[in-house]
Design a protein around this motif. Sequence first.
Motif, PDB file in Angstrom:
ATOM      1  N   LYS A  17       0.834  -1.201   0.000  1.00 10.53           N
ATOM      2  CA  LYS A  17       0.000   0.000   0.000  1.00 10.53           C
ATOM      3  C   LYS A  17       0.870   1.254   0.000  1.00 10.53           C
ATOM      4  CE  LYS A  17      -4.132  -1.670   2.475  1.00 10.53           C
ATOM      5  NZ  LYS A  17      -5.003  -1.429   3.690  1.00 10.53           N
ATOM      6  N   VAL A  18       0.305   2.322  -0.518  1.00 11.71           N
ATOM      7  CA  VAL A  18       0.937   3.634  -0.412  1.00 11.71           C
ATOM      8  C   VAL A  18       0.176   4.410   0.657  1.00 11.71           C
ATOM      9  CG1 VAL A  18       1.493   5.796  -1.577  1.00 11.71           C
ATOM     10  CG2 VAL A  18       1.710   3.621  -2.808  1.00 11.71           C
ATOM     11  N   VAL A  19       0.864   4.800   1.705  1.00  7.66           N
ATOM     12  CA  VAL A  19       0.262   5.510   2.835  1.00  7.66           C
ATOM     13  C   VAL A  19       0.954   6.855   2.984  1.00  7.66           C
ATOM     14  CG1 VAL A  19      -0.273   5.419   5.301  1.00  7.66           C
ATOM     15  CG2 VAL A  19      -0.192   3.305   3.976  1.00  7.66           C
ATOM     16  N   LEU A 146       0.948  -5.528   8.927  1.00  5.90           N
ATOM     17  CA  LEU A 146       1.553  -4.295   9.429  1.00  5.90           C
ATOM     18  C   LEU A 146       0.503  -3.198   9.487  1.00  5.90           C
ATOM     19  CD1 LEU A 146       4.587  -4.375   6.957  1.00  5.90           C
ATOM     20  CD2 LEU A 146       4.424  -5.524   9.175  1.00  5.90           C
ATOM     21  N   VAL A 147       0.656  -2.282  10.430  1.00  3.95           N
ATOM     22  CA  VAL A 147      -0.267  -1.148  10.542  1.00  3.95           C
ATOM     23  C   VAL A 147       0.533   0.124  10.804  1.00  3.95           C
ATOM     24  CG1 VAL A 147      -2.140  -0.098  11.877  1.00  3.95           C
ATOM     25  CG2 VAL A 147      -2.179  -2.548  11.403  1.00  3.95           C
ATOM     26  N   PRO A 148       0.394   1.156   9.941  1.00  2.00           N
ATOM     27  CA  PRO A 148       1.032   2.444  10.212  1.00  2.00           C
ATOM     28  C   PRO A 148       0.426   3.068  11.465  1.00  2.00           C
ATOM     29  CG  PRO A 148       0.291   2.282   7.932  1.00  2.00           C
ATOM     30  CD  PRO A 148      -0.348   1.157   8.677  1.00  2.00           C
ATOM     31  N   SER A 149       1.210   3.193  12.499  1.00  2.00           N
ATOM     32  CA  SER A 149       0.703   3.588  13.814  1.00  2.00           C
ATOM     33  C   SER A 149       0.072   4.986  13.804  1.00  2.00           C
ATOM     34  CB  SER A 149       1.849   3.531  14.826  1.00  2.00           C
ATOM     35  OG  SER A 149       1.373   3.493  16.140  1.00  2.00           O
ATOM     36  N   PHE A 150       0.655   5.903  13.046  1.00  2.00           N
ATOM     37  CA  PHE A 150       0.141   7.271  13.039  1.00  2.00           C
ATOM     38  C   PHE A 150      -1.270   7.339  12.469  1.00  2.00           C
ATOM     39  CE2 PHE A 150       1.587   7.086   8.668  1.00  2.00           C
ATOM     40  CZ  PHE A 150       0.783   7.974   7.973  1.00  2.00           C
TER      41      PHE A 150
END
Length: 321
Positions: A17-19, A146-150
Amino acid sequence: MEISCKDFKVGRCEGQKVVDGETMPLVLQPLQPNTSDTKSLLSALKQNKDWFEQVLIKNSAVLLRGFDVKNAEDFNDIIEAFGWDEARYIGAGIRKHVHKRVWTANEGPLSESIYFHHEMVLIRESPEKVMFFCEIPPPEGGQTPLVPSFRVTERMLEEFPEAVEEVEAKGLKYTFSTLSKNDTSSIRGKGWEDIFGTPDKAEAERRAKALGMDMEWLPGGAVKTIFVPRSLTQVFDGRKGRRMWFNTVVGMHGKETSSAMLADGTEIPETFVKRCEQIIEEESIQFKWEKGDVLFLDNMALLHGRRPSLPPRKVLVAICK
């Protein structure tokens, strides 16, 4: 920062993904078929160490794929190429030592999931980097999501602005109970003797205090560890001032052997916890493991977990300060 490097080719993987403009995970592959051997990989990493560390901070996750990484010895050589200090694992998951810096990731049943977490989030000095190596990919399931914390913080602030700030202001209290000996039937089955490296209660209490936790002895030799106060979010240097969801509220709230509450002992609203759990799942990123994959994670920026899988599955881990 320029992602391209003369020694690697940027690739793609399923689930990527693009975050916020950043690719997660960033996939790096051999530039040429004749540079896929471990010796060439080690040379490229050593020559581009600073670049690689910057890319890891920028993208939060980097996946080395297509290199001929065969075993724990190769994996250890890759980790040691960076010269990072090793971190000692303090946690409830049972791990077995394999080779030098390399350990099994969790000896608990593959049929159970491991909930999203920042590695050693409750310890005063959490490791900055977590690395995984896939020696045997599972036939089904077994992803390391995975999870982007922000992103969790951003969305929780959108939906629960007052509650987030109240929890932040009051702080959090966690408890976790464990037996004296290891229980391999559980993903959180490490006994306190193994956790603290001693069967002596007084010495265990001293070591626990040094790590920022208190202990309450229970009948039968079990112990309840108490972590208070702990923050809900944190901001770390070099990560765009992002407010990371650096806690384990969902993972420990209302469980048989653990709890999460406000530091003053009052309960966290169930709606808050449940919605947070949904948001974390909605923001998750996962790819299918391939044999020889090496995954680098910025532990300050990403939560990670494990999906249930069919056997066999052999994923090894190393953690660094």
